[in-house]
Design an enzyme around this catalytic site. Sequence first.
Site, PDB file in Angstrom:
ATOM      1  N   LYS A  34      14.316 -36.706  36.291  1.00 13.31           N
ATOM      2  CA  LYS A  34      14.834 -37.970  35.776  1.00 13.31           C
ATOM      3  C   LYS A  34      13.719 -38.991  35.556  1.00 13.31           C
ATOM      4  O   LYS A  34      13.781 -39.772  34.606  1.00 13.31           O
ATOM      5  CB  LYS A  34      15.893 -38.538  36.703  1.00 13.31           C
ATOM      6  CG  LYS A  34      15.398 -39.106  38.010  1.00 13.31           C
ATOM      7  CD  LYS A  34      16.505 -39.786  38.784  1.00 13.31           C
ATOM      8  CE  LYS A  34      15.994 -40.286  40.134  1.00 13.31           C
ATOM      9  NZ  LYS A  34      14.946 -41.307  40.028  1.00 13.31           N
ATOM     10  N   THR A  35      12.691 -38.981  36.417  1.00  9.19           N
ATOM     11  CA  THR A  35      11.585 -39.921  36.223  1.00  9.19           C
ATOM     12  C   THR A  35      10.853 -39.623  34.933  1.00  9.19           C
ATOM     13  O   THR A  35      10.456 -40.540  34.193  1.00  9.19           O
ATOM     14  CB  THR A  35      10.605 -39.858  37.419  1.00  9.19           C
ATOM     15  OG1 THR A  35      11.324 -40.120  38.629  1.00  9.19           O
ATOM     16  CG2 THR A  35       9.510 -40.889  37.267  1.00  9.19           C
ATOM     17  N   ASP A 223      17.296 -47.203  37.291  1.00 10.53           N
ATOM     18  CA  ASP A 223      17.025 -45.948  37.998  1.00 10.53           C
ATOM     19  C   ASP A 223      17.834 -45.922  39.293  1.00 10.53           C
ATOM     20  O   ASP A 223      18.132 -46.961  39.878  1.00 10.53           O
ATOM     21  CB  ASP A 223      15.528 -45.870  38.308  1.00 10.53           C
ATOM     22  CG  ASP A 223      15.141 -44.559  38.978  1.00 10.53           C
ATOM     23  OD1 ASP A 223      15.835 -43.551  38.756  1.00 10.53           O
ATOM     24  OD2 ASP A 223      14.151 -44.555  39.730  1.00 10.53           O
ATOM     25  N   GLU A 224      18.194 -44.724  39.766  1.00 14.72           N
ATOM     26  CA  GLU A 224      18.974 -44.571  41.009  1.00 14.72           C
ATOM     27  C   GLU A 224      20.209 -45.483  40.976  1.00 14.72           C
ATOM     28  O   GLU A 224      20.517 -46.188  41.949  1.00 14.72           O
ATOM     29  CB  GLU A 224      18.113 -44.898  42.234  1.00 14.72           C
ATOM     30  CG  GLU A 224      16.859 -44.052  42.375  1.00 14.72           C
ATOM     31  CD  GLU A 224      17.150 -42.647  42.893  1.00 14.72           C
ATOM     32  OE1 GLU A 224      18.322 -42.268  42.942  1.00 14.72           O
ATOM     33  OE2 GLU A 224      16.181 -41.935  43.235  1.00 14.72           O
ATOM     34  N   GLN A 254      23.989 -38.210  45.490  1.00 20.33           N
ATOM     35  CA  GLN A 254      22.898 -38.638  46.371  1.00 20.33           C
ATOM     36  C   GLN A 254      23.058 -40.091  46.818  1.00 20.33           C
ATOM     37  O   GLN A 254      22.079 -40.733  47.204  1.00 20.33           O
ATOM     38  CB  GLN A 254      21.551 -38.440  45.663  1.00 20.33           C
ATOM     39  CG  GLN A 254      21.239 -36.976  45.372  1.00 20.33           C
ATOM     40  CD  GLN A 254      19.853 -36.778  44.797  1.00 20.33           C
ATOM     41  OE1 GLN A 254      18.842 -36.946  45.470  1.00 20.33           O
ATOM     42  NE2 GLN A 254      19.794 -36.426  43.523  1.00 20.33           N
ATOM     43  N   ARG A 602      15.737 -31.418  49.055  1.00 18.99           N
ATOM     44  CA  ARG A 602      14.321 -31.806  49.170  1.00 18.99           C
ATOM     45  C   ARG A 602      13.426 -30.572  49.131  1.00 18.99           C
ATOM     46  O   ARG A 602      12.240 -30.665  48.844  1.00 18.99           O
ATOM     47  CB  ARG A 602      14.044 -32.528  50.500  1.00 18.99           C
ATOM     48  CG  ARG A 602      14.746 -33.847  50.762  1.00 18.99           C
ATOM     49  CD  ARG A 602      14.706 -34.833  49.625  1.00 18.99           C
ATOM     50  NE  ARG A 602      15.862 -34.659  48.762  1.00 18.99           N
ATOM     51  CZ  ARG A 602      15.926 -35.070  47.508  1.00 18.99           C
ATOM     52  NH1 ARG A 602      14.889 -35.627  46.947  1.00 18.99           N
ATOM     53  NH2 ARG A 602      17.015 -34.883  46.784  1.00 18.99           N
TER      54      ARG A 602
END
Length: 783
Positions: A34-35, A223-224, A254, A602
């Site tokens: 996504k980044t 973002d997020e 998340q 993770r």
Amino acid sequence: MNDPILENLNPSQLQAVKTTEGYVRVIAGAGSGKTKALTSRFAYIVDRLGINSSNILCVTFTNKAAQEMKRRVKTLIGDTYDLAFITTYHGFCVRFLREEINKIHYPKNFIILDAEDQKSILRDIFNELQINSKHLTFKQVLRFISKQKSTSNYLGYILENKGFEPDQSDSLSSRIFQIYLDKLKRNYALDFDDLIHFTAFILDTNPDVLLKWQENLHYIQVDEAQDSSENQFHLVEMLSRLHQNLFLVGDPDQTIYEWRGAKPEYLVEFDSMFPDTQTIIMNRNYRSTPNILKIGNHIIKNNTVRVDKDMVTDKPEGFEVVHFHGKNDFEESRWIAAEIKEILQAEQASYSDITILYRSSHLSRNIEQALIKDNIPYAIFGGIRFFERKEIKDVLSLLRLIVQGDNFSFLRMHNHPSRGLGKKFLERLSLLAGEQNLSLLQALEKNITDQELSKKGAVEFLELIKGLRETAKTKSISDLVKIILDKSGLSELYRKDGDEDRLENIKELVNSMLLLEKENNAPVDIVEYLQEVSLYTDLDADTDNQDKVKLMTIHISKGLEFPYVFLCGFTEGVLPSALSVKERRARAIEEERRLMYVAVTRAEKRFYMTDSEGFNFTTGLNKYPSRFLFEIKEEFYVRKGVLSQQIIENSKNSLGAARPLENTAFSEGDMVMHPVWNKGRIQAVNLEKKEYLVDFFDIGKIKPIDFGFRHLTAFSEDSGDSEGPKELLELAEHLKTAPDPFGQDPEVETKDNPEFSPDTIFDAEPDENTQKDRKDAKKWWKL
């Protein structure tokens, strides 16, 4: 010819980059890049559409994430563009308030308080009110303050310039809150909550300011987005109304900060709020093996507040996921240490490739002992924040005192190092400052000839501040800090202290200032610097170069990735947290499951789940594996250690007993009798919160009544208004005279706070005017 902006993007990433107009929602799963999509989209809008970079706002949640985005954008389009609006929510608000805070008659050199500053204020208030932690803890009060700022018109109190007159009828927490506001107002200080609230208030009440910022911000990226609170979402929604280009990227699976105000519903239901929304699913994972993803996909499907997706990957199957069950904590931690050694040998891995995650910080103790015994180096993430360390706060407080002269910095530094300025000195100075309506520093300057103030240490302190102010006019901030350390005596104090880490930390502070001056190619404004550093967190520190096993909570691990991951303490009552489940019930179960999902995703190469038998002091019961273990098909993982069938059955039986029954005592429409409020009708049955919403006729109000309240009885006309059993009458008499501890907010969240006592925190129910104000303040899109 290769296109640096669009190359190596998969179809969904490419769609996200090129979909630049309108309302866009991107559901980006863990490890889906996504980044890369966010930064490529920013670069695309600037380099391909020709939009000035200062017309694009891109907000995220940590300074580290914002810096990484800036770095990637510079790699794509060069470093000649203004990237100031790639920032955090709080960073944007600080920049906004520097321009606009004068609209509410605050100076542009306002002070930003961090958590330690807030605690210092509370310490002062506790002394004033002669209370201590037996009455309330700082944690309880800070939670109450944050809650009040989200639900009350506290800005009206501040901006109307009212003074505080103690009212003995107020609850203790409300009195503390009002004194806290008074101290902030006197010093033009803002805490982190204020940054968002002040910004939204100015935009809401100044149409010209709102239009100015709306016209400038043609594109907004978030973002997020699943972690955005109501106030944060209100901010970006409001700023995007003119151009209507709002791009949200995140993953509801998340969301692990609901207890802190995050509202995943804004992302989940974004397409309902804005019917023209374009939704893009990014579900290709570039991080984990299929064996790891199977675990994550399988667990998270049990949640309801989500957008359905399965993460997929092209990687080979990889190492099987392992669950280890130990006979006790010692065996669990020793097994982890042994497995780490196996990984180092078999995979030729480094210590820094390995991470151990846990739900709560205290779980690290057994792990640490095992690692120490086996000579395995480790580092704990999430300790004291760099800018909250004592020596750093000392230096920054003197800097702040030089340029702003605030009381918080004065109280910290006037007698540090010791100058013989004790309690009587401070009492006299505080009295004069109050009478003359001056700050403590101003009062000392004006009254230095006063018999109780004209001490040698006070004269020297004033000379120090005066000299440093003159020095600040000609020196860079990095040089100024070196001079402060020398002339204030702090450098000598730290050397005598023998703690070399303190001196190393100050060197790191000076180095960061030098780097900032080099990047800006100009002197750094001290006020702006002080406002910026107050936003930094421990996650902004560069710790990647240490070859040590990493230990951290799951919350801290969010957004990071590691080759080998151990999730220890995978025990019922720990994950999910028994305290969270007790307080927030079904909502907590979903969030705890998302924590599990974050932990699993993770891992890149190997993932381990470990638990052990024994006694759980949190729940007061024997330890059993987490309920989430039984949500995973056994063929998806390998079990090591002996987990008896008896323990499995006991575990499942205990879970069955704990689950809420859907066959409730009452149904919607039933008539009931309450020992205090008398007759009522069940308006709704909330299985998630295990409560009835009851409309009580005598008081004309709807109240939430817990399923477990045994004195709510069925009512029929045949029963009449009989007095009922003696115990009910006694209870009724008691409740009529007792305060209603949940009057203000029956849904208050008290995460990780076992000492919480609702009747000491929350005031009585708001009056009708307050309720009306809150109702009117709701926006159409607020959930």
